[in-house]
Design an enzyme around this catalytic site. Structure first.
Site, mmCIF file in Angstrom:
data_model
loop_
_atom_site.group_PDB
_atom_site.id
_atom_site.type_symbol
_atom_site.label_atom_id
_atom_site.label_comp_id
_atom_site.label_asym_id
_atom_site.label_seq_id
_atom_site.Cartn_x
_atom_site.Cartn_y
_atom_site.Cartn_z
ATOM 1 N NE ARG A 179 -4.087 1.486 2.527
ATOM 2 C CZ ARG A 179 -4.892 1.576 3.578
ATOM 3 N NH1 ARG A 179 -4.545 0.991 4.725
ATOM 4 N NH2 ARG A 179 -6.046 2.222 3.502
ATOM 5 N N PRO A 214 1.525 8.863 -2.635
ATOM 6 C CG PRO A 214 -0.084 8.223 -4.180
ATOM 7 C CD PRO A 214 0.067 8.830 -2.809
ATOM 8 C CD GLN A 244 12.101 8.212 0.854
ATOM 9 O OE1 GLN A 244 12.982 9.062 0.799
ATOM 10 N NE2 GLN A 244 12.214 7.142 1.594
ATOM 11 C CE LYS A 246 5.424 -6.493 0.136
ATOM 12 N NZ LYS A 246 5.803 -7.264 -1.081
ATOM 13 C CD GLU A 302 17.218 1.603 3.432
ATOM 14 O OE1 GLU A 302 18.307 1.797 2.872
ATOM 15 O OE2 GLU A 302 16.904 2.104 4.525
#
Length: 735
Positions: free
Chosen positions: A623, A627, A633, A696, A700
Site C-alpha cells: 500500500r 504517492p 523517495q 512495505k 532503500e
C-alpha cells in the site's frame, strides 16, 4: 471510519516551516552562555599519542579548556548494543587512552567562547605521535569469517551443478568505499542540569542515542533527553551514536556550560561511517534455455579492527531467482580504519550490483532478452526459506516498467543504438529489499478544541514522516489533516525503532493506527458512560465512528464529535498504542519489496563521458500511503544509485589511511545538471501479512537496482563490461 487520506498525494505539512527557515535543526538550538568545541583529529593512521603541548593553546584568546586523554573524565562505557551496532567488537572509547586506531580519530578537544577562537586554537595544538604503518587496502588484508553470524548458506551442490552446466558466467565485481555526505553536518549541543543531560543532536535513532550516552556516562536512561525535530539528510550516517556526541557531553560537563560541537565536512569522512568497499565473485551456471542450475556468490567487505561491521551483501542471491543449487559466502577484511556503517540500501545495493550484472552477462551469452531471462527464473516461493512470499510483484514491475520505459524500442545488439555520434545504451536490473518491521509505540491525545496531538520518538530525515504519519492518524480518526498535529524528534516520546531500514511507516504508522483506534474506544466509553450524553447507556457494539463522529449504527443524526466528548470530560483523552509483527506470520511468509529499474545512457565515444538520460523504476511495495512522497523517495534513491554507479568513491592514502578527497570538490556526486528524467511507478499490490497498514519499505529499494541498471546500459552501448564502480571516463577510454 471513511478513508480519505491514505493513498492521496498530500503535500508536506512541514513544508512551510522548512521554506521559511522556521524548522530548527540540531545546530540551531543555541543555548545561553554556550561555548564551542572543535575536535583535533589524529594525523597518523595507526600508533599512539606521545605528547600534546596544550599549555600555549590554553593561553590563546577565548580558550576555555583543552581536553585530551590525559585530563578527560574516565567514563564507564557500560555495555550497550542496539540492533544498529556491530554485534562483535567494542565502540571507540573516545579520549580514554593514547591509542590511535585510524586516521582522523579524535585525540583532543578544544573549547572556546566562539567558534573562530576554538578553530584557531585547535589548529595551533601540537600533537606528537609514535606512528606505525596502517593497513587500509582490503585487497591485501587477510579475510576473516564474521563471528556469530550465519554468513555461509547453501542448498544443493552449486559447484557440481556449474561444473556440468552448458553455459557458465564467472566474474568478479568491485565497489568503492562511499561516504554519506548529507547536506546537514553532524552536530550536537549538550547541556547539563545537575546529573541530567539534554542533547540537541542530529540522530536517526533518538531512543538509542539516549540509551548509548546513558551507558557511556553511567546514567539512568531517564536522565538523558535527545531532541531532534528535523534532519537535513542522513542516508544512514546518523543511525549510530558517534564519538562527537560523547565529546559534546563530556565538554559540557568539563566546563559546566552548554557546548556546541559541529563536525566539519572533512571530519565526517573520518568518524561517522561509510559504505564499505566490497569485492564479490558471482558464478552462474545455466541451461541453453536460460534456466539457472547453479549459483555461487562470494563477497568480502571491509571493517575496522575494533568492530565487525556486517551487512546483507550476499543474502539477496538466496531468494531472488529460482535455482536448486545455491552457495553464498561472506567474509570481512579487517583494516586500520573507522567502522563502516549502514548506507542507503546497505548490503543489498552492493550485492545486487554483482548479481544483476552477472545475470545481464548471462543474458547476452545466451542470446536471451534480459527481462525474459529473469522471467524464466522467477521462483514460486522463497527457495532459501522454503516458504511463500507474502506478496511478490517482480514480473508485474518488469511489465509496467518496460512499457513506461519503451524497452521494446531497444535493439539487443551491443553498440547498435546511436543518436548521431553518441552511443545509446539501455539496461535493466532487479531491485529488492526486505519488508522489515520493528516494535513501535505512539500516543494520541484528543483535545477539547477539536485538535488531536500524535507523538512518537521517530525522526524525519526527509522522506516526509511528518506528513505521512499525519495522514495515517487523520485516516483512522476520520478528521481533516488540519486537526492533527504529529510530533516527533524527542526521546521521551513513545519509543520507536531507528529511522532507517525502510521500516518507519510499517512500524510507527502501525503504532499510530493502534493508538488512534484505542483513542476512539476510550472516547466511545466516555460517551456511553456520560449520563448527559445522547449516547448514554448505548452498547459499544451498536456504535460506529464515521467522519470523526460517533453515532449509533444506521442513525443519520449528527452524533458526537471528539470535541463534544472531550468537552464534557473536561480533560484530554489520551491513548497509547503499539504494534509489532506477529511472529507466527513472520515464520510463515518471506516478506520483501521488489522492483524493476530501467536506465538509458548516452556515451560520447571521443571523450568517454557517460550521461544518464532516463531512469524508470516500477515497484511493488504494498500500500502506498502518499504517492507524491513515495515518488520523491524513489527519485532520491535513483540519484543515489547514479552516484554509486558513476561518481562516488572515497580514496584512501595507503601511507596513513587519510581520505584524500574528503571534501566536496573531489568527492563527486550527482548535482542538478546531472539529474535526468526520472520516473517512478507503483504496481497495485495488496499484502495483508506484512503489517496492519499493508505497507512495505521504500527508501532503500529505490537505490538498490539503479547502479546495475546503469552498468548494464553501459555494456549495451559499448559492448564493454564494467565490473568496478564507479564507472569513470578513464574506464570508457582505456578498456
Amino acid at each position: 471510519m471513511t478513508a480519505h487520506f491514505i493513498g492521496k498525494p498530500q503535500t508536506r505539512v512541514d513544508g512551510p516551516r522548512k521554506v521559511t527557515g522556521d524548522a530548527r535543526y540540531a545546530a540551531d538550538f543555541n543555548q545561553a552562555g554556550q561555548a564551542y568545541a572543535v575536535i583535533v583529529s589524529a594525523t597518523v593512521g595507526l600508533g599512539r599519542v606521545t605528547g600534546i603541548d596544550s599549555a600555549p593553546v590554553e593561553r590563546m584568546p577565548g580558550v576555555t579548556a583543552v581536553i585530551t586523554h590525559r585530563n578527560a573524565e574516565r567514563l564507564p562505557y557500560l555495555p550497550h548494543k542496539a540492533g544498529i551496532d556491530p554485534a562483535v567488537g567494542e565502540r571507540l572509547h573516545v579520549l580514554q587512552d593514547d591509542n590511535v586506531r585510524f586516521y582522523g580519530q579524535p585525540v583532543a578537544l578544544v573549547i572556546a567562547d566562539t567558534l573562530d577562537n576554538a578553530e584557531r586554537a585547535a589548529a595551533a595544538l601540537h600533537v606528537s605521535y609514535e606512528a606505525r604503518q596502517p593497513l587500509v587496502d582490503p585487497t591485501v588484508a587477510q579475510s576473516i569469517v564474521p563471528d556469530g553470524a550465519m554468513v555461509d548458506r547453501s542448498r544443493g551442490d552449486a559447484d557440481e551443478a556449474m561444473a556440468r552446466a552448458s553455459v557458465v558466467i564467472d566474474e568478479t565485481y568491485n565497489i568503492a568505499r562511499e561516504n554519506h555526505n548529507p547536506m546537514e553536518p553532524h552536530a550536537t549541543i549538550a547541556s547539563w542540569s545537575g546529573d541530567r543531560l539534554t542533547l540537541w543532536s542530529k540522530s536517526q535513532y533518538l531512543v538509542n542515542e539516549r540509551a548509548e550516552i546513558a551507558a557511556i556516562f553511567g546514567l539512568p536512561v531517564e536522565n538523558v533527553e535527545v531532541i531532534c525535530p528535523f534532519i537535513g539528510g542522513g542516508f544512514g550516517t546518523s543511525l549510530r551514536t558517534w564519538p562527537h556526541v560523547t565529546l559534546a557531553a563530556l565538554a559540557a560537563r568539563h566546563i559546566r556550560r552548554p557546548v556546541k560541537l559541529v563536525l566539519t565536512r572533512r571530519q565526517m569522512f573520518f568518524t561517522t561511517g561509510h559504505r564499505p568497499r566490497t569485492f564479490q565473485r558471482v558464478k552462474l551456471g545455466a541451461t541453453p534455455e536460460g534456466r539457472l542450475v547453479g549459483v555461487a556468490h562470494e563477497g568480502t567487505g571491509e571493517t575496522s579492527r575494533y568492530e565487525q561491521f556486517t551487512e546483507a551483501l550476499t543474502t539477496v542471491t538466496d531468494y531472488l531467482y529460482s535455482c536448486p543449487n545455491v552457495r553464498t559466502q561472506y567474509r570481512l577484511a579487517q583494516l586500520d580504519t573507522s567502522t563502516p556503517n549502514h548506507m542507503r540500501g546497505p548490503g543489498e545495493a552492493s550485492g545486487i550490483f554483482a548479481l544483476e550484472s552477472a545475470m545481464d552477462e548471462l543474458s547476452y551469452k545466451l542470446g536471451i532478452d534480459p527481462i525474459e531471462l529473469r522471467r524464466r527464473n522467477e521462483p514460486q516461493i522463497d527457495e532459501a526459506e522454503n516458504k511463500p512470499f507474502s506478496s511478490r510483484s517482480l514480473m508485474q514491475c518488469y511489465e509496467l516498467g518496460a512499457e513506461r520505459f519503451g524497452w521494446a524500442r531497444r535493439t539487443p545488439e551491443p553498440g547498435s543504438m546511436r543518436d548521431g555520434r553518441l552511443f545509446i545504451g539501455m539496461g535493466a536490473a532487479t531491485a529488492t529489499y526486505p519488508a522489515f518491521h520493528a516494535p513501535a509505540s505512539a500516543r494520541v491525545r484528543l483535545l477539547a478544541d477539536g485538535m488531536v496531538e500524535v507523538e512518537a520518538a521517530a525522526s524525519d530525515m526527509g522522506p516526509g514522516t511528518y506528513t505521512s504519519m499525519t495522514q495515517v492518524a487523520a485516516e483512522f480518526l476520520g478528521l481533516p489533516l488540519e486537526q492533527v498535529r504529529f510530533r516527533l524528534g524527542r526521546s521521551d516520546y513513545p519509543q520507536t525503532p531507528s529511522h532507517g531500514g525502510s521500516w518507519t511507516m510499517a512500524s510507527v504508522g502501525s503504532a499510530i493506527r493502534a493508538a488512534c483506534l484505542e483513542a476512539q474506544a476510550q472516547a466511545a466509553r466516555h460517551a456511553v458512560q456520560d449520563a448527559g450524553s445522547p449516547l448514554s447507556g448505548a452498547r459499544m457494539d451498536d456504535l460506529e465512528w464515521s467522519e470523526g463522529r460517533l453515532r449509533r449504527r444506521g442513525d443519520a443524526s449528527a452524533g458526537l464529535s471528539y470535541q463534544d466528548i472531550v468537552s464534557r470530560t473536561r480533560v484530554p483523552i489520551e491513548a497509547a498504542g503499539s504494534a509489532q509483527r506477529d511472529p507466527k506470520v513472520a515464520e510463515r511468509y518471506s516478506m520483501h519489496s521488489f522492483g524493476a529499474v530501467f536506465a538509458e545512457i548516452a556515451i560520447d565515444p571521443d571523450i568517454g563521458t557517460i550521461t544518464v538520460r532516463r531512469i524508470v523504476g516500477a515497484y511493488g511495495i504494498g500500500r502506498v500511503v502518499n504517492p507524491l512522497l513515495a515518488r520523491s523517495q524513489c527519485t532520491g534513491g535513483m540519484i543515489g544509485g547514479m552516484g554509486m554507479a558513476l561518481m562516488e568513491r572515497t580514496v584512501l592514502d595507503p601511507r596513513d589511511g587519510r581520505s584524500v578527497n574528503a571534501h566536496m570538490a573531489d568527492y563527486l556526486m550527482p548535482v542538478n545538471l546531472d539529474i535526468p528524467e526520472l520516473e517512478a511507478h507503483f504496481v497495485d499490490e495488496v499484502d495483508p501479512h506484512v503489517n496492519p497498514l499493508g505497507v512495505k519499505g521504500l527508501g532503500e529499494i529505490a537505490l538498490v537496482g539503479t547502479a546495475p541498471a546503469i552498468a548494464n546500459a553501459v555494456f549495451h552501448a559499448t559492448g564493454k563490461r564494467m565490473r568496478t564502480l564507479p564507472i569513470t571516463i578513464e574506464d570508457i577510454l582505456t578498456v
